[in-house]
Design an enzyme around this catalytic site. Structure first.
Site, PDB file in Angstrom:
ATOM      1  N   ARG A  27      -5.226  -5.400  15.378  1.00 45.08           N
ATOM      2  CA  ARG A  27      -4.645  -4.346  16.212  1.00 45.08           C
ATOM      3  C   ARG A  27      -5.625  -3.192  16.397  1.00 45.08           C
ATOM      4  O   ARG A  27      -6.627  -3.088  15.702  1.00 45.08           O
ATOM      5  CB  ARG A  27      -3.359  -3.818  15.562  1.00 45.08           C
ATOM      6  CG  ARG A  27      -2.212  -4.803  15.561  1.00 45.08           C
ATOM      7  CD  ARG A  27      -1.035  -4.310  14.728  1.00 45.08           C
ATOM      8  NE  ARG A  27      -1.315  -4.362  13.290  1.00 45.08           N
ATOM      9  CZ  ARG A  27      -0.463  -4.003  12.343  1.00 45.08           C
ATOM     10  NH1 ARG A  27       0.738  -3.543  12.676  1.00 45.08           N
ATOM     11  NH2 ARG A  27      -0.780  -4.091  11.065  1.00 45.08           N
ATOM     12  N   LYS A  60      -3.888   0.620  10.103  1.00 41.19           N
ATOM     13  CA  LYS A  60      -3.690   0.435   8.669  1.00 41.19           C
ATOM     14  C   LYS A  60      -4.414   1.517   7.875  1.00 41.19           C
ATOM     15  O   LYS A  60      -5.296   2.205   8.369  1.00 41.19           O
ATOM     16  CB  LYS A  60      -4.194  -0.945   8.243  1.00 41.19           C
ATOM     17  CG  LYS A  60      -3.380  -2.103   8.812  1.00 41.19           C
ATOM     18  CD  LYS A  60      -1.925  -2.049   8.393  1.00 41.19           C
ATOM     19  CE  LYS A  60      -1.713  -2.402   6.931  1.00 41.19           C
ATOM     20  NZ  LYS A  60      -0.276  -2.387   6.555  1.00 41.19           N
ATOM     21  N   TYR A  85      -0.562   4.173   9.293  1.00 36.83           N
ATOM     22  CA  TYR A  85       0.279   3.670   8.214  1.00 36.83           C
ATOM     23  C   TYR A  85      -0.499   3.814   6.909  1.00 36.83           C
ATOM     24  O   TYR A  85      -1.641   3.356   6.808  1.00 36.83           O
ATOM     25  CB  TYR A  85       0.618   2.185   8.422  1.00 36.83           C
ATOM     26  CG  TYR A  85       1.560   1.911   9.570  1.00 36.83           C
ATOM     27  CD1 TYR A  85       2.877   2.348   9.536  1.00 36.83           C
ATOM     28  CD2 TYR A  85       1.134   1.190  10.684  1.00 36.83           C
ATOM     29  CE1 TYR A  85       3.745   2.094  10.582  1.00 36.83           C
ATOM     30  CE2 TYR A  85       1.995   0.928  11.736  1.00 36.83           C
ATOM     31  CZ  TYR A  85       3.303   1.385  11.681  1.00 36.83           C
ATOM     32  OH  TYR A  85       4.150   1.130  12.729  1.00 36.83           O
ATOM     33  N   ASP A 131       3.727  -4.602   1.717  1.00 35.24           N
ATOM     34  CA  ASP A 131       2.826  -3.453   1.845  1.00 35.24           C
ATOM     35  C   ASP A 131       3.409  -2.186   1.236  1.00 35.24           C
ATOM     36  O   ASP A 131       2.728  -1.162   1.149  1.00 35.24           O
ATOM     37  CB  ASP A 131       2.418  -3.218   3.312  1.00 35.24           C
ATOM     38  CG  ASP A 131       3.605  -3.039   4.236  1.00 35.24           C
ATOM     39  OD1 ASP A 131       4.746  -3.023   3.754  1.00 35.24           O
ATOM     40  OD2 ASP A 131       3.383  -2.910   5.455  1.00 35.24           O
TER      41      ASP A 131
END
Length: 380
Positions: free
Chosen positions: A15, A75, A94, A270
């Site tokens: 991504r 991420k 994130y 996660d």
């Protein structure tokens, strides 16, 4: 503001944090956007599209971190990125701090401003920046689970939806939130027999109303889980406590109750995982087996469908990112409680309770911190 979009370097993370359309919106408000060369390639966006939208392309990740006031990522930074992060630099991504003490201490040491997508929270307690990826992950959990139920993948050799004259698979979903709801829709649509467990009776009533007849709802407790795992073919862990470590609902000893070839998919991995035996895996090596039970624990599941995920993520994050860029993070967070709840670590201080509790670290009051920031701005 100067915005930087680096290429994601986590294993098989395809991504990118911003589409060319997002770049064009930043440019419309007069901001400068730097994008690393080939950052969007795996998501289906060529460098020329970013250039046409007004971005400036830079060759290396070091260049991006070196010039940007706000870094937009997908991420959390990995170890090789820690030293690139500057004091006072805003990172909007994130983080899932509660599952990584090393990352937490690294961001404290770098004195960065860490605003986590996953804890931006509305007044109704919904998580607008987590929802799109939860939708993707929930649907993917069934897609991947169905694949690993196949015998060549060491699964039970069961077709999820069965065929006439043969029963479909039993799918157990722990958690009735966004992930669990999307997983149930997918599994039910494929013809599986689905059971959703949750601790909220109101949520179970809602799910009972909207789901098709092949979906059952059961109040979650340890006894009910132990009984359900005995006959489940695919189990999806879909439990989330915003900003905090997920509880272990499937414990190590429960594996002995499961049949050989049962598949576990822990979408919460996660955030520490809600299955005790799950540890993060990658798309390159997504599964492992313990006690003849297949574990699928990829920590960035939506990275496997990067075009869908990138567009969905930008749709959700862009309005918040524009507020941060237009007003500066301090003013934006003072004026928008949703963004304020996204602050996790600020200039060496933890300001989110779930992160502080996870590691027994001191917690600073985010409101007081923002007030001090405002006073310093006025005095300056």
């Amino acid at each position: 503001m100067v915005i930087g979009v680096p290429k994601e370097i986590k294993n098989n993370e395809n991504r990118v944090a911003l589409t060319p359309a997002g770049v064009a919106e930043f440019r419309r408000f007069g901001h400068t956007v730097y994008v690393q060369v080939n950052a969007g390639l795996e998501s289906g966006f060529e460098d020329e599209e970013y250039i046409d939208a007004g971005a400036v392309m830079l060759p290396t990740i070091e260049d991006i971190y070196g010039i940007a006031e706000m870094i937009m990522k997908v991420k959390e930074p990995i170890a090789s990125e820690y030293e690139l992060i500057k004091e006072d630099q805003l990172l909007f991504t994130y983080f899932h701090f509660a599952s990584s003490e090393a990352l937490t201490h690294a961001m404290i040491d770098r004195k960065a401003v860490c605003l986590a997508y996953e804890t931006v929270e509305k007044a109704d307690r919904s998580l607008p920046l987590l929802i799109p990826m939860s939708e993707v992950a929930g649907r993917m959990a069934i897609q991947e689970g169905a694949k690993y139920l196949e015998k060549p993948q060491k699964g039970r050799g069961i077709l999820l939806g069965g065929v006439p004259g043969v029963k479909p698979a039993n799918v157990l979903i722990l958690g009735g939130g966004i992930v669990g709801t999307q997983a149930a829709k997918m599994a039910a649509g494929l013809g599986a027999h689905v059971t959703i467990m949750d601790i909220s009776l109101n949520r179970l009533r809602y799910l009972s109303d909207i789901m098709p007849p092949n979906v059952d709802t059961i109040m979650s407790n340890e006894y009910a889980i132990r009984e359900a795992v005995k006959t489940s073919d695919l189990i999806v862990g879909a439990v989330l406590i915003p900003g905090a470590k997920a509880p272990h609902l499937i414990t190590r000893d429960m594996l002995a109750l499961m049949r050989e070839g049962t598949v576990l998919v822990d979408v919460a991995v996660d955030q520490g995982g809600c299955i005790e035996t799950c540890t993060p895996t990658t798309h390159e090596n997504p599964t492992y087996i313990i006690d003849d039970v297949v574990h699928y624990c990829v920590a960035n599941m939506p990275g496997a469908v990067p075009y869908t995920s990138t567009v969905a993520l930008t749709n959700a994050t862009l309005s918040y990112a524009l507020q941060l860029a237009n007003k500066g993070w301090q003013k934006a967070c003072r004026e928008n409680d949703e963004l304020k709840r996204g602050l996790n670590v600020v200039n060496g201080k933890i300001v989110y309770k779930g992160v502080a509790d996870a590691f027994g670290l001191p917690l600073d009051d985010v409101t007081e911190l923002l007030q001090r920031e405002e006073e310093e701005e006025v005095n300056f």
